[in-house]
Scaffold this motif. Structure first.
Motif, PDB file in Angstrom:
ATOM      1  N   LEU A 113      33.319 -21.691   4.440  1.00  0.00           N
ATOM      2  CA  LEU A 113      32.569 -20.439   4.469  1.00  0.00           C
ATOM      3  C   LEU A 113      31.188 -20.665   5.055  1.00  0.00           C
ATOM      4  CD1 LEU A 113      34.225 -20.470   1.482  1.00  0.00           C
ATOM      5  CD2 LEU A 113      33.196 -18.197   1.396  1.00  0.00           C
ATOM      6  N   SER A 114      30.698 -19.670   5.784  1.00  0.00           N
ATOM      7  CA  SER A 114      29.273 -19.602   6.086  1.00  0.00           C
ATOM      8  C   SER A 114      28.647 -18.641   5.094  1.00  0.00           C
ATOM      9  CB  SER A 114      29.027 -19.133   7.526  1.00  0.00           C
ATOM     10  OG  SER A 114      29.586 -17.840   7.739  1.00  0.00           O
ATOM     11  N   GLY A 115      27.401 -18.916   4.710  1.00  0.00           N
ATOM     12  CA  GLY A 115      26.703 -18.036   3.779  1.00  0.00           C
ATOM     13  C   GLY A 115      26.226 -16.779   4.477  1.00  0.00           C
ATOM     14  N   GLY A 116      25.766 -15.817   3.687  1.00  0.00           N
ATOM     15  CA  GLY A 116      25.149 -14.633   4.271  1.00  0.00           C
ATOM     16  C   GLY A 116      23.837 -14.990   4.954  1.00  0.00           C
ATOM     17  N   ASN A 117      23.349 -14.085   5.783  1.00  0.00           N
ATOM     18  CA  ASN A 117      22.141 -14.337   6.574  1.00  0.00           C
ATOM     19  C   ASN A 117      20.926 -13.695   5.896  1.00  0.00           C
ATOM     20  OD1 ASN A 117      20.112 -14.510   8.453  1.00  0.00           O
ATOM     21  ND2 ASN A 117      21.272 -13.620  10.140  1.00  0.00           N
ATOM     22  N   PRO A 118      20.058 -14.517   5.261  1.00  0.00           N
ATOM     23  CA  PRO A 118      18.891 -13.969   4.573  1.00  0.00           C
ATOM     24  C   PRO A 118      17.634 -13.922   5.435  1.00  0.00           C
ATOM     25  CG  PRO A 118      19.040 -16.271   4.080  1.00  0.00           C
ATOM     26  CD  PRO A 118      20.165 -15.969   5.071  1.00  0.00           C
ATOM     27  N   SER A 119      17.739 -14.289   6.708  1.00  0.00           N
ATOM     28  CA  SER A 119      16.550 -14.574   7.508  1.00  0.00           C
ATOM     29  C   SER A 119      15.615 -13.380   7.656  1.00  0.00           C
ATOM     30  CB  SER A 119      16.957 -15.082   8.900  1.00  0.00           C
ATOM     31  OG  SER A 119      17.702 -14.102   9.610  1.00  0.00           O
ATOM     32  N   GLY A 120      16.151 -12.155   7.566  1.00  0.00           N
ATOM     33  CA  GLY A 120      15.308 -10.984   7.741  1.00  0.00           C
ATOM     34  C   GLY A 120      14.231 -10.846   6.690  1.00  0.00           C
ATOM     35  N   GLY A 121      14.418 -11.437   5.514  1.00  0.00           N
ATOM     36  CA  GLY A 121      13.429 -11.300   4.455  1.00  0.00           C
ATOM     37  C   GLY A 121      12.667 -12.563   4.145  1.00  0.00           C
ATOM     38  N   LEU A 122      12.878 -13.638   4.912  1.00  0.00           N
ATOM     39  CA  LEU A 122      12.289 -14.923   4.573  1.00  0.00           C
ATOM     40  C   LEU A 122      11.123 -15.297   5.476  1.00  0.00           C
ATOM     41  CD1 LEU A 122      15.439 -17.161   3.976  1.00  0.00           C
ATOM     42  CD2 LEU A 122      14.001 -16.048   2.262  1.00  0.00           C
ATOM     43  N   PRO A 123      10.175 -16.076   4.941  1.00  0.00           N
ATOM     44  CA  PRO A 123       9.182 -16.703   5.823  1.00  0.00           C
ATOM     45  C   PRO A 123       9.911 -17.593   6.822  1.00  0.00           C
ATOM     46  CG  PRO A 123       8.592 -16.964   3.496  1.00  0.00           C
ATOM     47  CD  PRO A 123       9.984 -16.421   3.519  1.00  0.00           C
ATOM     48  N   MET A 124       9.391 -17.702   8.014  1.00  0.00           N
ATOM     49  CA  MET A 124      10.031 -18.483   9.080  1.00  0.00           C
ATOM     50  C   MET A 124      11.437 -17.967   9.373  1.00  0.00           C
ATOM     51  SD  MET A 124       8.819 -22.383   8.228  1.00  0.00           S
ATOM     52  CE  MET A 124       9.755 -22.436   6.696  1.00  0.00           C
TER      53      MET A 124
END
Length: 249
Positions: A113-124
């Motif tokens: 599995l790949s995890g969900g993409n949290p990048s929209g809410g994270l620093p960097m």
């Protein structure tokens, strides 16, 4: 069916909390969904521990999981590696391939599995997005090469919405874990409760300055302190299901 899951907080179920305070998560829901779809009990173990790097998952969890003689094994790893200053994608590829090969050598079905993409809410966030895209491409290439199951959650744009994430913006909430379980069941050709794929509530408004300051104080600063002191959120924790538990339909 004997299903064992290895991984970090994503697989442990952090963000989907039961009334007694213990994490549930997509892997628990997957076991229940498979039992429901098959109409018979599934034996289930979960060796995942939050905070683990991919190398730690493979070194500490893979062989104990295989020693249980499962028929299927789920693996996700690398999310914590991507948060580090130096993410070694070559090593992450080698670790994922090692998991696949060890499963196949033991007659165990690997489910990657790949995890969900949290990048929209994270620093960097842009860096996390770029590295996550590369890691997902690696998983897609390896699973295609060895003809094994790949549940790609990173590429699910709906799951990337803030409504599927906890207050820490890093871990899925209950709606997010249900969606991952449903997507994985669908990948396996199994049925799932339709409400698990129903869109989460109305889109959250963008956080303001006060909310962001509170977020950095409550979540980012403790994470930085742990990195500086060499500690992990998973220190002194043990897996929730080290041996088989029976999940009824």
């Amino acid at each position: 069916m004997r299903l064992v899951s290895i991984g970090d907080s994503f697989t442990e179920g952090v963000g989907d909390v039961l009334p007694d305070g213990t994490p549930r998560g997509w892997a628990d829901l997957l076991a229940g969904g498979l039992a429901r779809d098959r109409g018979e009990p599934v034996e289930y173990a979960n060796l995942a521990i939050r905070g683990r790097l991919a190398g730690q998952i493979v070194d500490e969890q893979l062989e104990p999981a295989l020693a249980l003689e499962p028929t299927a094994l789920t693996f996700n790893g690398g999310g914590n590696d991507l948060m580090r200053a130096r993410a070694d994608l070559v090593r992450l590829r080698a670790l994922t391939e090692h998991v696949i090969l060890r499963c196949l050598e033991n007659g165990v079905r690997p489910i990657i599995l790949s995890g969900g993409n949290p990048s929209g809410g994270l620093p960097m966030g842009r860096r996390i997005q770029r590295l996550g895209d590369l890691l997902t491409a690696v998983a897609r290439e390896l699973t295609a090469r060895y003809d094994v199951t790949f549940a790609d959650n990173w590429s699910d744009a709906e799951l990337a919405r803030a409504d599927y994430w906890s207050a820490d913006r890093l871990h899925l909430n209950t709606a997010g874990h249900r969606r991952v379980a449903a997507r994985t069941l669908a990948t396996l050709g199994a049925s799932y409760p339709p409400e698990w794929m129903a869109p989460a509530g109305p889109t959250r408004t963008a956080p303001g300055l006060t909310e962001n300051v509170r977020y950095y104080r409550q979540y980012v600063a403790p994470w930085v302190r742990r990195r500086l002191t060499g500690r992990s959120s998973g220190d002194d924790r043990t897996a929730k299901y080290l041996d088989w538990t029976v999940v009824a339909p």
